[in-house]
Scaffold this active site. Structure first.
Site, PDB file in Angstrom:
ATOM      1  N   GLY A  81      41.756  42.078  40.350  1.00 30.10           N
ATOM      2  CA  GLY A  81      41.233  43.275  40.415  1.00 30.10           C
ATOM      3  C   GLY A  81      42.570  44.258  40.336  1.00 30.10           C
ATOM      4  O   GLY A  81      43.330  43.531  39.365  1.00 30.10           O
ATOM      5  N   LYS A  97      46.585  31.728  40.716  1.00 22.96           N
ATOM      6  CA  LYS A  97      45.709  33.164  41.646  1.00 22.96           C
ATOM      7  C   LYS A  97      45.504  32.617  42.930  1.00 22.96           C
ATOM      8  O   LYS A  97      44.347  31.970  43.080  1.00 22.96           O
ATOM      9  CB  LYS A  97      44.463  33.120  40.685  1.00 22.96           C
ATOM     10  CG  LYS A  97      43.729  34.421  41.040  1.00 22.96           C
ATOM     11  CD  LYS A  97      42.970  34.824  39.222  1.00 22.96           C
ATOM     12  CE  LYS A  97      41.932  36.637  40.449  1.00 22.96           C
ATOM     13  NZ  LYS A  97      41.488  36.926  39.416  1.00 22.96           N
ATOM     14  N   VAL A 124      41.226  43.452  33.184  1.00 25.21           N
ATOM     15  CA  VAL A 124      41.469  44.333  31.669  1.00 25.21           C
ATOM     16  C   VAL A 124      42.766  43.625  30.758  1.00 25.21           C
ATOM     17  O   VAL A 124      43.286  44.101  30.202  1.00 25.21           O
ATOM     18  CB  VAL A 124      43.133  45.379  32.231  1.00 25.21           C
ATOM     19  CG1 VAL A 124      41.585  46.450  33.387  1.00 25.21           C
ATOM     20  CG2 VAL A 124      43.968  44.559  33.202  1.00 25.21           C
ATOM     21  N   GLY A 125      42.293  41.785  31.024  1.00 23.45           N
ATOM     22  CA  GLY A 125      43.397  41.063  30.528  1.00 23.45           C
ATOM     23  C   GLY A 125      43.961  40.611  31.214  1.00 23.45           C
ATOM     24  O   GLY A 125      45.925  39.267  30.688  1.00 23.45           O
ATOM     25  N   LYS A 126      44.464  40.707  32.659  1.00 22.91           N
ATOM     26  CA  LYS A 126      45.182  39.546  33.035  1.00 22.91           C
ATOM     27  C   LYS A 126      45.543  38.565  32.971  1.00 22.91           C
ATOM     28  O   LYS A 126      46.989  37.759  32.869  1.00 22.91           O
ATOM     29  CB  LYS A 126      45.240  39.670  35.106  1.00 22.91           C
ATOM     30  CG  LYS A 126      45.501  41.807  35.004  1.00 22.91           C
ATOM     31  CD  LYS A 126      45.605  41.188  36.944  1.00 22.91           C
ATOM     32  CE  LYS A 126      44.495  40.797  37.078  1.00 22.91           C
ATOM     33  NZ  LYS A 126      42.581  41.775  36.664  1.00 22.91           N
ATOM     34  N   THR A 127      44.427  37.745  32.522  1.00 27.29           N
ATOM     35  CA  THR A 127      44.509  36.483  32.941  1.00 27.29           C
ATOM     36  C   THR A 127      45.155  35.567  31.421  1.00 27.29           C
ATOM     37  O   THR A 127      45.171  34.775  31.699  1.00 27.29           O
ATOM     38  CB  THR A 127      43.043  35.264  33.422  1.00 27.29           C
ATOM     39  OG1 THR A 127      42.155  35.850  33.814  1.00 27.29           O
ATOM     40  CG2 THR A 127      42.753  34.293  33.223  1.00 27.29           C
ATOM     41  N   ASP A 176      39.112  32.142  36.725  1.00 33.11           N
ATOM     42  CA  ASP A 176      40.076  32.460  35.875  1.00 33.11           C
ATOM     43  C   ASP A 176      41.344  30.851  35.839  1.00 33.11           C
ATOM     44  O   ASP A 176      42.010  30.327  35.307  1.00 33.11           O
ATOM     45  CB  ASP A 176      41.112  33.512  36.760  1.00 33.11           C
ATOM     46  CG  ASP A 176      40.191  34.480  36.001  1.00 33.11           C
ATOM     47  OD1 ASP A 176      39.558  34.567  35.493  1.00 33.11           O
ATOM     48  OD2 ASP A 176      40.726  35.666  37.483  1.00 33.11           O
ATOM     49  N   GLU A 207      48.715  35.785  39.235  1.00 32.78           N
ATOM     50  CA  GLU A 207      47.272  36.430  39.013  1.00 32.78           C
ATOM     51  C   GLU A 207      47.118  37.468  39.757  1.00 32.78           C
ATOM     52  O   GLU A 207      46.779  37.162  40.460  1.00 32.78           O
ATOM     53  CB  GLU A 207      46.297  36.357  37.896  1.00 32.78           C
ATOM     54  CG  GLU A 207      45.426  37.052  37.331  1.00 32.78           C
ATOM     55  CD  GLU A 207      44.673  36.101  36.600  1.00 32.78           C
ATOM     56  OE1 GLU A 207      43.698  37.201  35.785  1.00 32.78           O
ATOM     57  OE2 GLU A 207      44.632  35.229  36.346  1.00 32.78           O
TER      58      GLU A 207
END
Length: 209
Positions: free
Chosen positions: A102, A32, A13-16, A43, A99
């Site tokens: 999921g 992470k 969804v764009g977390k990184t 990531d 981060e």
């Protein structure tokens, strides 16, 4: 010094991207805790391409699994036991961007969800929402869980072309601040990350005071 956890309403969804931008804004470290992807595609490896390594310390994950699956599934395939007691935020004098993995209810083991561990770290949370059919429901459920556990939420970031009906519904129901928007980019690189950091810096630093 800030400790911020970037949570998503699901995977991819764009977390990184958001984590890279925030790391740049606060001039902090990145971590992470659990990776489920080959090292080349992870990531952490991606962040290294987007952030100046001379300014940012990128901490290694506590667990680095090879399959793009839920941690409990990836760990089983590799005969690895994820012991959450060994997963501790790295010590640093700088702000730390963490981060998530999921969505917030991704299982680490058959007995523990990622949220159960992450909520113990005293972080302020940011929720990243991506526009797709069903994303309103997933966003509201994610935020409802955080609120039930009295997790401090800084606000919501939307990823995708503007969808005002969805966004207004989410912000109206949750009463959370809108922090920023990621527009789809043909190629993500250090220049794009720097651009968003410049756009968001004033509003984010104001929230973090």
């Amino acid at each position: 010094m800030h400790r911020i956890l970037v949570a998503g309403i699901g995977t991819n969804v764009g977390k990184t991207v958001v984590s890279a931008i925030l790391t740049h804004i606060v001039d902090g470290d990145y971590w992470k805790p659990i990776e489920c992807e080959s090292k080349e595609r992870s990531d952490t490896t991606t962040i290294k391409k987007w952030i100046d390594p001379l300014k940012t310390l990128i901490h290694p994950p506590a667990y680095s699994l090879q399959n793009p699956l839920s941690p409990h599934h990836a760990a089983r395939l590799e005969n690895v036991y994820i012991n959450s007691k060994t997963i501790l935020p790295p010590k640093t004098d700088r702000s730390l961007i963490i981060e998530g993995v999921g969505g917030i209810y991704v299982p680490l083991t058959m007995q523990e969800l990622s949220f159960h561990l992450f909520k113990t770290w005293g972080c302020k949370w940011i929720v990243v929402s991506n526009h797709y059919l069903g994303s309103i429901n997933h966003t509201l459920l994610t935020i409802e869980v955080l609120k039930q556990f009295k997790i401090p939420i800084l606000g919501v970031i939307f990823n995708g072309e503007p969808n005002l009906d969805s966004e207004m519904a989410i912000l109206s129901y949750t009463k959370l601040p809108f922090l920023g928007r990621l527009i789809p980019e043909p190629h993500l690189n250090k220049k794009i990350i720097t651009k968003y950091a410049s756009l968001w810096q004033t509003s984010f630093l104001k929230i973090l005071r």
